[in-house]
Write a protein that holds these residues in place. Sequence first.
Motif, PDB file in Angstrom:
ATOM      1  N   GLY A  73      -1.406   0.265  -7.680  1.00 28.73           N
ATOM      2  CA  GLY A  73      -2.589   0.140  -8.531  1.00 28.73           C
ATOM      3  C   GLY A  73      -2.727   1.234  -9.569  1.00 28.73           C
ATOM      4  O   GLY A  73      -3.700   1.264 -10.318  1.00 28.73           O
ATOM      5  N   LYS A  74      -1.759   2.157  -9.628  1.00 24.69           N
ATOM      6  CA  LYS A  74      -1.839   3.233 -10.613  1.00 24.69           C
ATOM      7  C   LYS A  74      -0.603   3.201 -11.505  1.00 24.69           C
ATOM      8  O   LYS A  74       0.422   2.628 -11.148  1.00 24.69           O
ATOM      9  N   GLU A  75      -0.742   3.891 -12.653  1.00 28.37           N
ATOM     10  CA  GLU A  75       0.398   3.947 -13.548  1.00 28.37           C
ATOM     11  C   GLU A  75       1.483   4.864 -12.961  1.00 28.37           C
ATOM     12  O   GLU A  75       1.157   5.871 -12.316  1.00 28.37           O
ATOM     13  N   THR A  82       0.821  -1.214   0.000  1.00 33.04           N
ATOM     14  CA  THR A  82       0.000   0.000   0.000  1.00 33.04           C
ATOM     15  C   THR A  82       0.861   1.273   0.000  1.00 33.04           C
ATOM     16  O   THR A  82       0.346   2.379  -0.012  1.00 33.04           O
ATOM     17  N   THR A  83       2.177   1.081   0.020  1.00 33.35           N
ATOM     18  CA  THR A  83       3.082   2.235   0.110  1.00 33.35           C
ATOM     19  C   THR A  83       3.283   2.909  -1.256  1.00 33.35           C
ATOM     20  O   THR A  83       3.431   2.237  -2.272  1.00 33.35           O
ATOM     21  N   THR A  84       3.258   4.240  -1.267  1.00 32.39           N
ATOM     22  CA  THR A  84       3.596   5.003  -2.473  1.00 32.39           C
ATOM     23  C   THR A  84       5.097   5.231  -2.463  1.00 32.39           C
ATOM     24  O   THR A  84       5.661   5.604  -1.437  1.00 32.39           O
TER      25      THR A  84
END
Lengths: 185, 120
Positions: free
Chosen positions: B86-88, B26-28
């Motif tokens: 979950g994102k580009e 869950t880490t950015t």
Amino acid sequence: MMTELSLNVLDVAENSVKAKATLIEISVCSDTVKDLMTIVIKDNGCGMDEEQLKRVCDPFYTTRTTRKVGLGVSFFKLAAESAGGEFEITSEKGVGTTVTATFVISSIDRMPLGDMTSTMHSLITLNTDTDFVYRYRVDEREFVLDTRELREILEGVPFNVPDVSDYIREYLSENKKETDGDIIL
Amino acid sequence: MKSLEELKAIREKMQGQVGLRKEDETTTRVVVGMATCGIASGARPVLNAFVEGVAAKGLNDKVVVTQTGCIGLCQYEPIVEIMEPGKEKVTYIKMTPEKAVEVIDKHLVRGQIVAEYTFK
């Protein structure tokens, strides 16, 4: 081209990190009587074989695959030699590499040392599994930061936690000031 | 000279905290290019701005600032990549500490990509 010697140190020390060193010793020693600044970066990483060592100062040689040039060491060598100093790199496969650069302090072509505090802070907080010994010396005064001592006190609290990271920056900055009296080197 | 005594107090304070959790899915990740090209173009102050900004906004629980080597786009350095789960991946180019503050505020806090600084 770099604008400060401290950026060269950051760049060359990153090579030590990539060479999987567990201990990197960096020293910046200035002798204002001899008018000489000596910077040493010593690691216990994988080291280089003779062929690599021979070509390490060739800017068109690199072991990387992302680009065709390897400028880090060449820049550092150029910075030393254009400031009336000398540059030496020794290495042994499996033992480690030592880079030594000297600079004539008063040389008009010497780059300023720049922000060594930021360089050391970045190295320590970004490579939390690597140990660093940083020695900063100006004539008779010096201070040493050994991350192995920090690690022992912190008992598992990592270096990149904000409180610890801030403390390391303060430690470097305050002790630097006491060592060099805030002169610009 | 500053001593290591204060560090003991920091340890006592930190040891009971949840903030020490490891990086997970869950880490950015904020990745700054720190090879010769990046450093020569000013990556170190950009990285500092991200580290300080992330801490100041209290994002340390979900954002990790880290470094990488050369990604082969040297002419666009300093480059910063932001990878959200979950994102580009978003690639910011020709970064400065000022732009970093804006990216933290808009992208990391509010989730809005700052399109004008991205690689197209």
